[in-house]
Design a protein around this motif. Structure first.
Motif, short mmCIF file in Angstrom:
data_model
loop_
_atom_site.label_atom_id
_atom_site.label_comp_id
_atom_site.label_asym_id
_atom_site.label_seq_id
_atom_site.Cartn_x
_atom_site.Cartn_y
_atom_site.Cartn_z
N SER A 111 0.72 -1.18 0.09
CA SER A 111 0.20 0.09 -0.07
C SER A 111 0.76 1.23 0.13
O SER A 111 0.30 2.32 -0.14
N ASN A 122 3.22 3.09 -6.61
CA ASN A 122 3.40 2.21 -5.48
C ASN A 122 4.84 1.55 -5.28
O ASN A 122 5.43 1.07 -6.57
N ARG A 343 -12.13 2.03 -5.93
CA ARG A 343 -11.67 2.95 -4.87
C ARG A 343 -10.98 4.31 -5.38
O ARG A 343 -11.15 4.66 -6.68
N ASP A 344 -10.20 4.96 -4.59
CA ASP A 344 -9.73 6.14 -4.74
C ASP A 344 -9.24 6.58 -6.21
O ASP A 344 -9.72 7.12 -7.00
N ALA A 345 -8.02 5.98 -6.37
CA ALA A 345 -7.47 5.88 -8.05
C ALA A 345 -8.39 5.90 -9.11
O ALA A 345 -8.31 6.38 -9.99
N ALA A 346 -8.92 4.65 -8.95
CA ALA A 346 -9.98 4.41 -9.94
C ALA A 346 -11.19 5.54 -10.14
O ALA A 346 -11.45 5.74 -11.33
N HIS A 347 -11.68 5.76 -9.18
CA HIS A 347 -12.58 6.85 -9.08
C HIS A 347 -12.27 8.24 -9.95
O HIS A 347 -12.71 8.64 -10.58
N TYR A 373 -16.43 -0.45 -2.70
CA TYR A 373 -15.07 0.29 -2.21
C TYR A 373 -13.95 -0.71 -1.69
O TYR A 373 -14.08 -0.88 -0.36
N GLY A 375 -9.95 -2.75 -1.94
CA GLY A 375 -8.42 -2.95 -2.70
C GLY A 375 -8.16 -4.16 -2.12
O GLY A 375 -7.57 -4.40 -1.19
N THR A 391 -13.17 -0.37 2.04
CA THR A 391 -12.35 0.92 2.46
C THR A 391 -13.03 1.84 2.93
O THR A 391 -14.52 1.90 2.72
N MET A 459 -2.77 -0.69 -12.19
CA MET A 459 -2.74 0.07 -10.73
C MET A 459 -2.94 -0.81 -9.42
O MET A 459 -3.04 -0.30 -8.60
N GLU A 462 -5.76 -0.73 -6.78
CA GLU A 462 -6.86 0.09 -7.24
C GLU A 462 -7.26 -0.43 -8.69
O GLU A 462 -8.04 0.34 -9.07
#
Length: 495
Positions: A111, A122, A343-347, A373, A375, A391, A459, A462
């Motif tokens: 992570s 990463n 989640r975050d980066a995908a959104h 949501y 990972g 998450t 990713m 992600e």
């Protein structure tokens, strides 16, 4: 005796593997006590899932939480220690981290991103660790190795109070602002005094101690600091936040406080919570070989099973808004069908694609689906997927209206509360928000029957997956009318 490099590396790696799937006995016992005392059914169910998940992880030797943490290491090096090594102690520790997180039998989710301001690439092996070293008297090296999940780490609070300000008042004001993303019930660590960085460090260090609040409560003459711990424990639990923010009597299992002399004009105070995946281990090296880790007594785990008698079975592949409108806040559901993850980066990437007119990636269809949501941890030994708990949904709030307006999703699955604007958007689009139990990742993964990456494979964690689930347990947190199970936080903040 010489401390050998290979013994440091192997001991750190072994410790990180160990704490990824074994809770310490004091935590299990505290959670069992919380389960027995809990009168709020939703919270009691959440605690039960955490305990069941813990036992499953111990037996399967797979991570109890998909967020296998940022590694924190506290080291005390004896002044008389002699080394047999060609790496620095910091490099030895990081090599241990690297070996633990890339273990083929139990790979842990990487992570950590380098270049945090820009590329956020990463590092692939969860290095580097956050390491604190101290030189002390003696001829051994003492280690505390911890893996700290970001859901709890993100809820850290800090302030420099006036010297005569009341710390209890400030703590009780801060706790509701932390929401449920830290996955209560857990332990609250508090550092008071010193300087800004000293207070934060003490708060973190305090979380490395065993849970002993019940022993403190039995003492005939507790110290001033112990009395403060007991007071805060009672007052925090009386807020009624409860497990996963669902209400109830157990928000914290213990309150830890460390203090240090400070400047007369200052009172630095820090709070750091530890979540339901409390993971830390203490060991020493004295030149006699690799550290021997504690034997595990499986009898400490309670014999619990999920009570699904009150759950509603939901077929996601035939679900429509009219059916979903019948759900009410607090309903417990067992989901079967297809869900899409992100989640975050995908959104962020999806929003860029939608805003530019590109549309969704090929093969990604959110229409009449739920987005989860998550990972997950990589699968091993024939698993469909590794541990795959939720998450913190709050981080996706800024993307939610765009997703609801442009993708046709029915709703979302995550953990913790949503912001006021997001709840309004959910109501506007007659969507819904469901929560899965943070801290029950391995248990949840067993409800996932098929999994395939369908976008953004490069990713890593992600990436977007398509899951086929059977009887995945969730609770309705925000219904299509905008009713909100986590409204307690807003009520507390309005006091």
């Amino acid at each position: 005796m010489k401390i050998q490099q290979k013994h440091v590396i192997e001991s750190v790696a072994n410790a990180l593997q160990y704490i990824s799937y074994y809770h310490s006995p004091d935590f299990i016992q505290a959670m069992v006590s919380a389960h027995e005392k809990e009168t709020h059914q939703s919270a009691k169910n959440a605690i039960a899932q955490i305990l069941i998940n813990s036992k499953m992880s111990a037996i399967g030797q797979r991570p109890m939480c998909q967020d296998t943490g940022i590694v924190n290491v506290f080291v005390e090096v004896g002044m008389d220690v002699v080394w047999e090594a060609d790496l620095s102690l910091e490099d030895m520790i990081n090599e241990g981290v690297r070996q633990a997180f890339t273990n083929k039998n139990n790979p842990l989710r990487a992570s950590i991103v380098k270049d945090p301001l820009f590329s956020r690439t990463n590092t692939k092996d969860n290095t580097p660790a956050v390491i604190h070293m101290k030189v002390v008297l003696g001829n051994k090296v003492d280690f505390i190795v911890a893996a700290k999940g970001c859901g709890s780490e993100n809820k850290a609070k800090f302030a420099v109070l006036q010297p005569d300000d009341n710390v209890t008042d400030w703590v009780l004001k801060m706790i509701p602002t932390m929401g449920a993303g830290w996955c209560p019930p857990g332990v609250i660590g508090i550092g008071v005094g010193g300087s800004a960085e000293k207070a934060m460090l003490m708060a973190k260090e305090s979380l490395m101690e065993s849970i002993d609040i019940q022993d403190i409560a039995q003492k005939p003459n507790p110290s001033h600091l112990e009395k403060l711990r007991l007071e805060l424990m009672e007052k925090i639990n009386n807020l009624g936040i409860g497990a996963q923010g669902l209400g109830g009597v157990s928000t914290v299992l213990d309150v830890k406080i460390k203090d240090y002399p400070s400047h007369a004009a200052s009172q630095a105070v820090a709070i750091i919570p530890n979540c339901a995946a409390t993971r830390h281990l203490h060991f020493s090296l004295d030149g006699l070989g690799v550290a021997q880790l504690p034997a595990v007594d499986m009898s400490v785990y309670p014999d619990l099973e999920m009570d699904t008698s009150r759950y509603k079975k939901i077929n996601l592949d035939t679900l429509n808004k009219a059916q979903m409108n019948q759900w009410q806040v607090g309903d417990t559901l067992l989901l079967t069908g297809t869900i899409i993850t992100g989640r975050d980066a995908a959104h962020k990437r999806l929003k860029q694609m939608l805003d530019s007119g590109q549309g969704l990636p090929k093969g990604v269809d959110f229409n009449n689906k739920f987005i989860y949501y998550v990972g997950p941890v990589a699968a091993v030994n024939g698993e469909v997927i590794g541990p795959a708990g939720p998450t913190t949904a709050t981080r996706m709030d800024k993307f939610t209206d765009t997703m609801l307006q442009n993708t046709g999703i029915l709703g979302m699955i995550g953990k913790a509360e949503r912001g006021e604007a997001t709840i309004k958007s959910i109501k506007k689009h007659q969507a819904s928000y469901l929560i899965a139990v943070g801290g029950a990742a391995y248990l949840i993964s067993k409800s996932i029957k098929k999994a395939k990456k369908i976008a953004f494979e490069e990713m890593g964690m992600e990436a977007i997956y398509e899951f086929e689930v059977k009887d995945m347990p969730v609770t309705v947190a925000v219904d299509s009318q905008g009713e909100n199970i986590h409204a307690i936080f807003n009520n507390l903040l309005d006091r």
